[in-house]
Design an enzyme around this catalytic site. Structure first.
Site, short mmCIF file in Angstrom:
data_model
loop_
_atom_site.label_atom_id
_atom_site.label_comp_id
_atom_site.label_asym_id
_atom_site.label_seq_id
_atom_site.Cartn_x
_atom_site.Cartn_y
_atom_site.Cartn_z
CE LYS A 106 -6.17 14.06 0.20
NZ LYS A 106 -6.27 12.88 -0.64
NE ARG A 107 -3.05 10.18 9.98
CZ ARG A 107 -2.79 9.30 10.93
NH1 ARG A 107 -3.68 8.37 11.25
NH2 ARG A 107 -1.64 9.33 11.58
CB THR B 211 -10.08 5.00 -0.76
OG1 THR B 211 -9.52 5.35 0.52
CG2 THR B 211 -9.44 3.73 -1.26
CG HIS C 186 -1.96 -1.01 1.25
ND1 HIS C 186 -3.23 -0.81 0.76
CD2 HIS C 186 -1.92 -2.28 1.70
CE1 HIS C 186 -3.93 -1.92 0.92
NE2 HIS C 186 -3.16 -2.83 1.49
CE LYS D 278 -13.70 6.00 1.36
NZ LYS D 278 -12.72 6.01 2.48
CE LYS E 87 -2.12 10.85 2.99
NZ LYS E 87 -2.84 9.98 2.02
C1 26W Z 1 4.48 0.85 9.77
C2 26W Z 1 3.81 2.16 9.71
C3 26W Z 1 2.79 2.18 8.64
C4 26W Z 1 1.44 2.16 8.97
C5 26W Z 1 0.50 2.17 7.98
C6 26W Z 1 3.16 2.23 7.32
C7 26W Z 1 2.21 2.22 6.33
C8 26W Z 1 0.89 2.18 6.66
C9 26W Z 1 -0.18 2.14 5.59
C10 26W Z 1 0.23 1.20 4.50
C11 26W Z 1 -0.46 3.50 5.10
C12 26W Z 1 -1.71 3.56 4.27
O1 26W Z 1 -2.81 3.61 4.81
N1 26W Z 1 -1.57 3.60 2.94
C13 26W Z 1 -2.69 3.96 2.10
O2 26W Z 1 -3.37 2.79 1.69
C14 26W Z 1 -4.54 3.14 0.98
C15 26W Z 1 -5.30 1.86 0.70
O3 26W Z 1 -4.65 1.10 -0.27
C16 26W Z 1 -4.20 3.90 -0.28
O4 26W Z 1 -5.39 4.29 -0.91
C17 26W Z 1 -3.37 5.14 0.06
O5 26W Z 1 -2.93 5.77 -1.11
C18 26W Z 1 -2.19 4.75 0.91
O6 26W Z 1 -1.50 5.90 1.36
#
Ligand code: 26W
Length: 814
Positions: free
Chosen positions: A551-552, A659, A361, A663, A557
Site C-alpha cells: 500500500k502507499r 481495498t 474517501h 484483494k 498505515k
Molecule cells: C488532495 C490530496 C489528496 C489526494 C488523494 C487527498 C486525498 C486523496 C485520496 C482521497 C486518498 C485515497 O486514495 N484514499 C483512499 O481511498 C480508498 C478508496 O475509497 C480507501 O480504500 C482508502 O482507505 C483511502 O485511504
C-alpha cells in the site's frame, strides 16, 4: 459475446494478429520483437472491443430516457488491459494458443504492456473497479478524468532510498485508446465577469476568460465480463487552442505564442503524486477545473444529441464526485445552467443537487481540500462569485435553524473562518443530494466528526457504500490456477456473482481440496519468489510464510509498526528463541509521496533492516525481509495470489476503507488487522475465528489522546521495545550512523501521532499466535478457504448495485 468467441478459431486469431503486425507495427514475423507482437495482439483485441462499443452506442440512441452514470475522478488506475480483456472474453486459452503457435512466448508478450499509472492508490484503483463493474452489471457509464502524460512516478530503490523516475507510459504507444479531436471542448481560465441585461431585462453574467484551453477526449473502452456491454473512460488531454496561432501571425510574436501553447498543454502533463496531503498548487486547481468543465460540457452535448433540453439534465445524468477533487462541478454546472443556458437560479440549483453525489474517501484533516480564495479569484473569478452566492443562500436558509449558534454557522460556511479559503468538502455537501463514506465505520465516523454539522442538517442525505474490488482482475486474472480449481468445483458463476464463492465452504475440510489449494498457493509463491529475485536479488524461501504489506507508505498505515515487530522477532531468533516460530518472509511494497520525508525514511528503514537481517547467517534461513520496488497494479497481481498473511494495521479510525485488504483476502491470505475501515466488515464476513485482530479501537485511540498520550511510557515498560529503540538509535541498522533514523525515533517517542508504540505489544503477541496457527498447515489452509468463500460482499459489483439503488436511481440491465 459468446458468439465472438465461438465463431473465432485459432487460425483466425493468428490472421488478425499478423494483419496488425503489419498494419500497425509495420513488421513481419521474421524480424518482429515480442513487443511488436504485444502491440499487434492488443490492437486485434481492441478491434473486438470497439465492435462492442458500436452495439452500446446503438442502445444509447434507442434508450434516450435511460439515466447515464458519469463518474468524475481525477485518477484512474486501470492497470494492464490485455489480460483483463481476454478474461472478459473468455479468450485467454484461445489467444495463448494462437500466440504460441506464432512462436511467441505468451507470458513474455503479456508482460510487454506498460500500465497507465493514472492514479496514486486506493481512490484511483477504486474508480477503475467501478468502471469495470458498471460494464459487467449493465449500468451505462462514462468515467471522466485526465489523460496525464506522466502518471504516478516509477519507484527505484538506490542504496535503500526511494528515487522517483518519470513514468513514460506512452513510450511505446497505447493501443487501448482512441483520441476524438472532433469532440474537443474549450475551457477558460482567468479574466473577469461582464454583467449585462438581456431582452427580458434580466441580468446576465458573461465570463470573459483570459486564457482558453482545448480538451481532447481520449476514449478507453472498458469491456464487461461475459456480455457485449461496455463502459467508456473519457480522459481529456489539454491542447492549445488555434487562437495562439492567430496571435503569432498577427503580431509577429511567434515564440511568445508557441510558449503560451506549451504552457496551456502543461495542464494534463503530470499527475500530482500526493495522496492524503493537500497542496494548494495552482496547476492542480487548473487540472480539476479543466476535466470537470470538459465533462459537464460533454454531458450537455450528449443531451442535445438526444434532443433533450437542459431542464432534463438531472433526469439524464447521475454524476458521482470521487472525493472533492472534482467538486468544482457544483459551481461549473451552475454556471453552465444559469449563465450559458439562462435557467433561473433556483431551478438550476435543483438540477445541480439532483444530479450530484459526493463520496468522501478520507478523514485525515491534512487531506481535506481548501483552496485559497486568492487563487480562485485569479483562475476562476466567475466560479468564486457563484460560490459566494451559493454560500449566502445556504447560510440564509440555515440561520433560522441555528440562530444562536454562530459557531455552527461558521463551521457550515463554504468559506473558512479567516475568509481566506473555500472548503471544498462543504461545497460538495451543499451541492449534492447524497453523501457517502466507503465503509461502515468510515461512514459513521464521517457523521460524527468532519461532516457532523452537515449530518445534523441533512441526515437523509447520508449513505454508506462499502468499497469493493473487481473479481475479474483480482481473482480470475491474477490467480488463474486457483480460478481453475474453483471453477472445477462450483462453476464460473462466481465471476459475475461473487456471493457464489460461498459454495466453496463445503470443500473447506476436504483433505484433497486442501492439498490442491495449498499446492496452488505454493506455486504462486514460487512465481513471486522468482520476481523478487529478479527485482531485488534477494532469494526467499517459498515454504516460509509470506507476510505481505502492500500500500502507499504513510505513517497512519504504520509500515513502521511492522518493522518494529520484525526487529523484535529478529532479536528473539538471535537469542535462540526459535521454538514455535514459523519461518517468515516479510514483503513490503508501496510508494511514498516525493515530499513526504518520514515516509521516505520508512522505506530507507525497511531496506536497512532488510540488509542486516537478510545477511545474518544465524537467522536468514528463518527470516527474510523484502522491499519490493515500484508497487503497481501489475506487480500487485503477482503479489496478491502469493500472500499467506495480509497486514492491515492502520491506526483505528484512520483508514477509510482499504481495498488491498479485500484483494489479499480474496486470494486466500488471512488478515492481521485492526478494527479499521473495511477490516471490520471483512472480519464480520469471514468470522472472528478466521481473522487475527489486535490493537486499540477508535474510541480507545481518542480517549487515550484526550487523557494525554505519553508514548515513552510504553517503551519504559516494555524491554523488548526499549531494546529496539536503542538499536535504531545506536546505528545497529544503519552501519553505525546514529543520526539516520533519529527523526523517526523522535516522532515515535515524542508524539507518536498514530499510536504505534501503544499497539506494539498487542501486535507482537498477535504475530506469535499466528505462527502457531501457520505451523498447523491443515487448519491454516482451511481458514484460507473460508476467507475466500466468504468474500462475496467485497465485489465492486455489489457496491455498484448499492450506488444504483441508493444514490443514482438507475436499474442495472444485467
Ligand atoms: C488532495 C490530496 C489528496 C489526494 C488523494 C487527498 C486525498 C486523496 C485520496 C482521497 C486518498 C485515497 O486514495 N484514499 C483512499 O481511498 C480508498 C478508496 O475509497 C480507501 O480504500 C482508502 O482507505 C483511502 O485511504
Amino acid at each position: 459475446m459468446d458468439q465472438v468467441r465461438k465463431t473465432v478459431t485459432v487460425e483466425e486469431v493468428k490472421e488478425g494478429i499478423l494483419k496488425h503486425l503489419l498494419t500497425t507495427q509495420g513488421q513481419i514475423p521474421e524480424i518482429a520483437s515480442t513487443n511488436d507482437y504485444y502491440q499487434a495482439v492488443a490492437h486485434a483485441v481492441h478491434d473486438i472491443i470497439l465492435l462492442k462499443l458500436g452495439e452500446n452506442l446503438k442502445w444509447m440512441v434507442h434508450n434516450k430516457g435511460h439515466r447515464l452514470m458519469c463518474y468524475l475522478s481525477a485518477e484512474y488506475l486501470i492497470g494492464p488491459q490485455l489480460g483483463n480483456s481476454l478474461i472478459c472474453f473468455d479468450a485467454m486459452d484461445l489467444v495463448r494458443q494462437a500466440v504460441t503457435e506464432l512462436g511467441v512466448d505468451f507470458d513474455k508478450m503479456l508482460d510487454c504492456e506498460d500500465e497507465p499509472g493514472l492514479g496514486n492508490g486506493g481512490l484511483g484503483r477504486l474508480a477503475a473497479c467501478y468502471i469495470d463493474s458498471c460494464a459487467t452489471t449493465g449500468v451505462p457509464a462514462i468515467g471522466y478524468g485526465i489523460r496525464y502524460e506522466f502518471g504516478i512516478f516509477s519507484q527505484e530503490i538506490h542504496e535503500g532510498w526511494q528515487v522517483e523516475k518519470a513514468d513514460k507510459w506512452l513510450r511505446q504507444g497505447f493501443p487501448w485508446e482512441t483520441a476524438r479531436p472532433s469532440l474537443a471542448l474549450e475551457v477558460g481560465f482567468g479574466g473577469h465577469t461582464q454583467f449585462s441585461t438581456d431582452a427580458e431585462g434580466r441580468t446576465v453574467a458573461v465570463w470573459q476568460p483570459q486564457e482558453r484551453v482545448k480538451g481532447i477526449p481520449c476514449d478507453i473502452v472498458v469491456p464487461a465480463y461475459g456480455s457485449n456491454s461496455v463502459s467508456l473512460l473519457r480522459l481529456f488531454k489539454a491542447e492549445a487552442t488555434e487562437a495562439f496561432h492567430f496571435d503569432a501571425f498577427n503580431f509577429g510574436n511567434y515564440y511568445g505564442a508557441v510558449n503560451d501553447k506549451v504552457l496551456s498543454e502543461n495542464i494534463s502533463k503530470v499527475l500530482y503524486p500526493n495522496d492524503e496531503q493537500f497542496e494548494g498548487k495552482q496547476l492542480r486547481l487548473k487540472q480539476q477545473y479543466f476535466f470537470v468543465s470538459c465533462a459537464l460540457q460533454d454531458m450537455l452535448r450528449i443531451l442535445t444529441l438526444q434532443g433533450l433540453g437542459v431542464e432534463h439534465f438531472a433526469k439524464k445524468f447521475a454524476v458521482q464526485l470521487n472525493d472533492t477533487h472534482p467538486s468544482i462541478a457544483v459551481a461549473e454546472l451552475m454556471r453552465l445552467l444559469v449563465d450559458q443556458h439562462r435557467i433561473p437560479w433556483e431551478e438550476a440549483w435543483e438540477i445541480t443537487r439532483n444530479t450530484l453525489g459526493y463520496t468522501n474517501h478520507t478523514l485525515l484533516p491534512e487531506a481535506l481540500e481548501c483552496w485559497p480564495i486568492s487563487l480562485f479569484a485569479q483562475l476562476l473569478p466567475r466560479h468564486l462569485e457563484i460560490i459566494y452566492e451559493i454560500n449566502q443562500r445556504f447560510l440564509d436558509s440555515v440561520r433560522p435553524l441555528y440562530s444562536s449558534d454562530t459557531g455552527k454557522i461558521q463551521r457550515l460556511s463554504l468559506v473558512d473562518d479567516q475568509g481566506k479559503k473555500i472548503r471544498m468538502a462543504n461545497l460538495a455537501c451543499v451541492g449534492s443530494h447524497a453523501i457517502n463514506g466507503v465503509a461502515e465505520l468510515h461512514s459513521a465516523l464521517l457523521q460524527q466528526t468532519v461532516l457532523r454539522d452537515f449530518y445534523e442538517l441533512y441526515p437523509e442525505k447520508f449513505f454508506n457504500v462499502t468499497n469493493g474490488v473487481t473479481p475479474r482482475r483480482f481473482l480470475a486474472l491474477a490467480n488463474q490456477e486457483l480460478t481453475a480449481l474453483i471453477n472445477e468445483k462450483i462453476g464460473q458463476g462466481w465471476i459475475k456473482d461473487l456471493y457464489k464463492l460461498k459454495e466453496l465452504e463445503s470443500f473447506a475440510k476436504d483433505a484433497d481440496f486442501q492439498r490442491r489449494w495449498a499446492a496452488i498457493k505454493l506455486n504462486n509463491k514460487k512465481r513471486l519468489a522468482a520476481l523478487i529475485a529478479e527485482r531485488t536479488g534477494i532469494s526467499v524461501d517459498p515454504n516460509s510464510m509470506f507476510d505481505v504489506q502492500v500500500k502507499r507508505i504513510h505513517e497512519y498505515k504504520r509500515q513502521h509498526l511492522n518493522v518494529l515487530q520484525l526487529i523484535a522477532q529478529y532479536n528473539r531468533l538471535k537469542r535462540g528463541e526459535t521454538a514455535g516460530f514459523a519461518p517468515r518472509t516479510v514483503i513490503i511494497a508501496g510508494k511514498a509521496a516525493p515530499g513526504y520525508y518520514l515516509a521516505k525514511l520508512i522505506i530507507k528503514l525497511i531496506n536497512s533492516v532488510a540488509e542486516v537481517i537478510n545477511n545474518d547467517t544465524d537467522t536468514n534461513s528463518l527470516l527474510k525481509v523484502v522491499f519490493f520496488p515500484n508497487y503497481s497494479v501489475k506487480n500487485g497481481n503477482v503479489i496478491f495470489p502469493a500472500a499467506d498473511l495480509s497486514e492491515q494495521i492502520s491506526t483505528a479510525g484512520k483508514e477509510a476503507s482499504g481495498t488491498g485488504n479485500m484483494k489479499l483476502s480474496l486470494n486466500g491470505a488471512l488478515t492481521i488487522g485492526t478494527l479499521d475501515g473495511a477490516n471490520v466488515e471483512i472480519r464480520q464476513e469471514v468470522g472472528n475465528e478466521n481473522f487475527f485482530l489486535f490493537g486499540l479501537i477508535t474510541e480507545e485511540v481518542e480517549r487515550i489522546k484526550r487523557e494525554g498520550y505519553r508514548p515513552r511510557s510504553y517503551v519504559e515498560s516494555n524491554p523488548l521495545l526499549q531494546e529496539i529503540i536503542d538499536q535504531l538509535s545506536s546505528g545497529v541498522f544503519s552501519r553505525g550512523d546514529c543520526e539516520l533514523f533519529r527523526p523517526l525515533v523522535d516522532a515515535l517517542l515524542n508524539r507518536d501521532e498514530y499510536m504505534v508504540l501503544a499497539d506494539f505489544d498487542a501486535y507482537d503477541k498477535c504475530h506469535q499466535q499466528i505462527d502457531q496457527v501457520y505451523l498447523n498447515k491443515k487448519s491454516w489452509t482451511q481458514m484460507s478457504i473460508f476467507n475466500v468463500a466468504r468474500m462475496g460482499k467485497f465485489s465492486s459489483d455489489r457496491a455498484i448495485r448499492e450506488y444504483c439503488r441508493d444514490i443514482w436511481k438507475i436499474t442495472p440491465q444485467l
